[in-house]
Scaffold this active site. Structure first.
Site, PDB file in Angstrom:
ATOM      1  N   GLU A   1     -11.293   2.546   6.630  1.00  0.00           N
ATOM      2  CA  GLU A   1      -9.953   3.075   7.401  1.00  0.00           C
ATOM      3  C   GLU A   1     -10.271   4.424   7.955  1.00  0.00           C
ATOM      4  OE1 GLU A   1      -5.500   1.452   7.724  1.00  0.00           O
ATOM      5  OE2 GLU A   1      -6.288   2.526   6.030  1.00  0.00           O
TER       6      GLU A   1
ATOM      7  N   ASP B   1      -5.626   2.645  -1.265  1.00  0.00           N
ATOM      8  CA  ASP B   1      -6.425   3.487  -0.071  1.00  0.00           C
ATOM      9  C   ASP B   1      -6.459   4.841  -1.072  1.00  0.00           C
ATOM     10  OD1 ASP B   1      -6.916   5.104   1.983  1.00  0.00           O
ATOM     11  OD2 ASP B   1      -5.813   4.017   3.559  1.00  0.00           O
TER      12      ASP B   1
ATOM     13  N   GLN C   1      -9.247   0.852   0.492  1.00  0.00           N
ATOM     14  CA  GLN C   1      -9.887   1.486   1.662  1.00  0.00           C
ATOM     15  C   GLN C   1     -10.237   2.921   1.388  1.00  0.00           C
ATOM     16  OE1 GLN C   1      -5.990   0.952   3.701  1.00  0.00           O
ATOM     17  NE2 GLN C   1      -6.949  -0.816   4.911  1.00  0.00           N
TER      18      GLN C   1
ATOM     19  N   GLU D   1       0.714  -0.944  -0.003  1.00  0.00           N
ATOM     20  CA  GLU D   1       0.084   0.144  -0.180  1.00  0.00           C
ATOM     21  C   GLU D   1       1.076   1.256  -0.179  1.00  0.00           C
ATOM     22  OE1 GLU D   1      -1.604   1.415   3.586  1.00  0.00           O
ATOM     23  OE2 GLU D   1      -3.588   1.926   2.942  1.00  0.00           O
TER      24      GLU D   1
HETATM   25  O1  LIG Z   1      -2.297   3.699   7.242  1.00  0.00           O
HETATM   26  C1  LIG Z   1      -2.979   3.047   6.235  1.00  0.00           C
HETATM   27  O2  LIG Z   1      -3.760   3.560   5.355  1.00  0.00           O
HETATM   28  C2  LIG Z   1      -2.895   1.652   6.412  1.00  0.00           C
HETATM   29  O3  LIG Z   1      -3.746   0.939   5.623  1.00  0.00           O
HETATM   30  C3  LIG Z   1      -1.987   0.954   6.990  1.00  0.00           C
HETATM   31  O4  LIG Z   1      -2.143  -0.578   7.319  1.00  0.00           O
HETATM   32  C4  LIG Z   1      -1.502   1.158   8.464  1.00  0.00           C
HETATM   33  O5  LIG Z   1      -0.629   2.419   8.515  1.00  0.00           O
HETATM   34 MG   LIG Z   2      -4.771   2.136   4.291  1.00  0.00          MG
END
Ligand SMILES: O=C(O)C(=O)[C@H](O)CO
Ligand SMILES: [Mg+2]
Length: 260
Positions: free
Chosen positions: A238, A176, A202, A141
């Site tokens: 998240e 993300d 995410q 990520e």
């Molecule tokens: O910070 C994020 O976006 C995450 O997904 C990690 O798993 C944690 O730092």
């Molecule tokens: Mg993340």
């Protein structure tokens, strides 16, 4: 319609960790993710999943001493033994929870240092091979440098190129949307381009990292775009609720109870 997984490291912090599973299910979630389960026994975590009918969709490998600033080992050549140990530690949790995706964090290292790049590729190869027999994928990520200064993997195109170069079937991108918007913007076009390699998504509001509603990003449009692109895995929530977790779930009402 996207399916959402509650991130139990950030959401439902009104409750102790193990009780967050019950709270997430009560709020209509059918799946969960979290950063680290390692303070609890694998069977305790599995029991909470089972009794709530929840699916575990993701967690992270042990990252080292988080409070001292460690954020994983994968791009740190001197930490390869720790990286291997982190896989051995995570596996019993993966087996107990049935998770099919593990996030391997890269660590604090210079992306322009060839030794760090080589270490990162070697770690991905080793980890993917280690979990491959168990039907598990490794995801990597990109993370923005405002949240984690000095993080090695701080560029989506760099991550894409490494995944493409290695061409390992059980390695994917953890996309993300919060980090993508902060790092690069142009989220929709990047989702369209990278969708074939995306293993997990995410979300969070930008710039607050609160609820995915009402700020810089048009999330209803992005959720519809995920459907148009045929994304059929869970979307991890998240985000840090601005106040009470349940009071902030207005955005989630149309999606509650949806399963893959
Ligand atoms: O910070 C994020 O976006 C995450 O997904 C990690 O798993 C944690 O730092
Ligand atoms: Mg993340």
């Amino acid at each position: 319609m996207p399916r959402f997984a509650a991130n139990l490291s950030m959401m439902f912090n009104e409750h102790p960790f193990l009780d967050r599973f019950d709270a997430a299910a009560k709020a209509g979630f059918t799946a969960v993710e979290f950063l680290f389960p390692y303070e609890h026994k694998p069977e305790e975590v599995a029991q909470r999943l089972e009794r709530n009918g929840l699916k575990q969709v993701l967690f992270n490998l042990p990252p080292g001493d988080w409070n001292a600033g460690e954020k994983g080992f994968a791009a740190r050549p001197e930490k390869f033994d720790d990286l291997r140990q982190s896989l051995h530690t995570a596996l019993p949790y993966a087996e107990a929870t049935g998770v099919r995706r593990l996030h391997m964090m890269a660590g604090i290292a210079d992306r322009h240092d060839p030794k760090a790049v080589d270490a990162f590729k070697k770690s991905i190869e080793w980890a993917a091979d280690f979990v491959g027999d168990h039907g598990i994928d490794i995801v990597i990520e990109p993370i923005n440098g405002r949240d984690v200064p000095g993080y090695f993997l701080n560029d989506f195109m760099f991550a894409r190129d490494i995944i493409t170069e290695l061409g390992i079937p059980n390695v994917g991108l953890q996309f993300d949307i919060y980090h993508c918007q902060i790092l690069h913007g142009d989220v929709t076009m990047r989702l369209r381009e990278m969708m074939p390699m995306i293993g997990h998504i995410q979300i969070a509001g930008v710039p607050s990292r609160n609820e995915p509603a009402g700020e810089e990003l048009n999330y209803p449009f992005l959720f519809a775009e995920l459907d148009r692109l045929g994304y059929d895995n869970y979307v991890g929530c998240e985000y840090r609720p601005a106040g009470d977790t349940v009071a902030g779930l207005g955005w989630f009402k149309p999606y509650a109870g949806v399963k893959v």
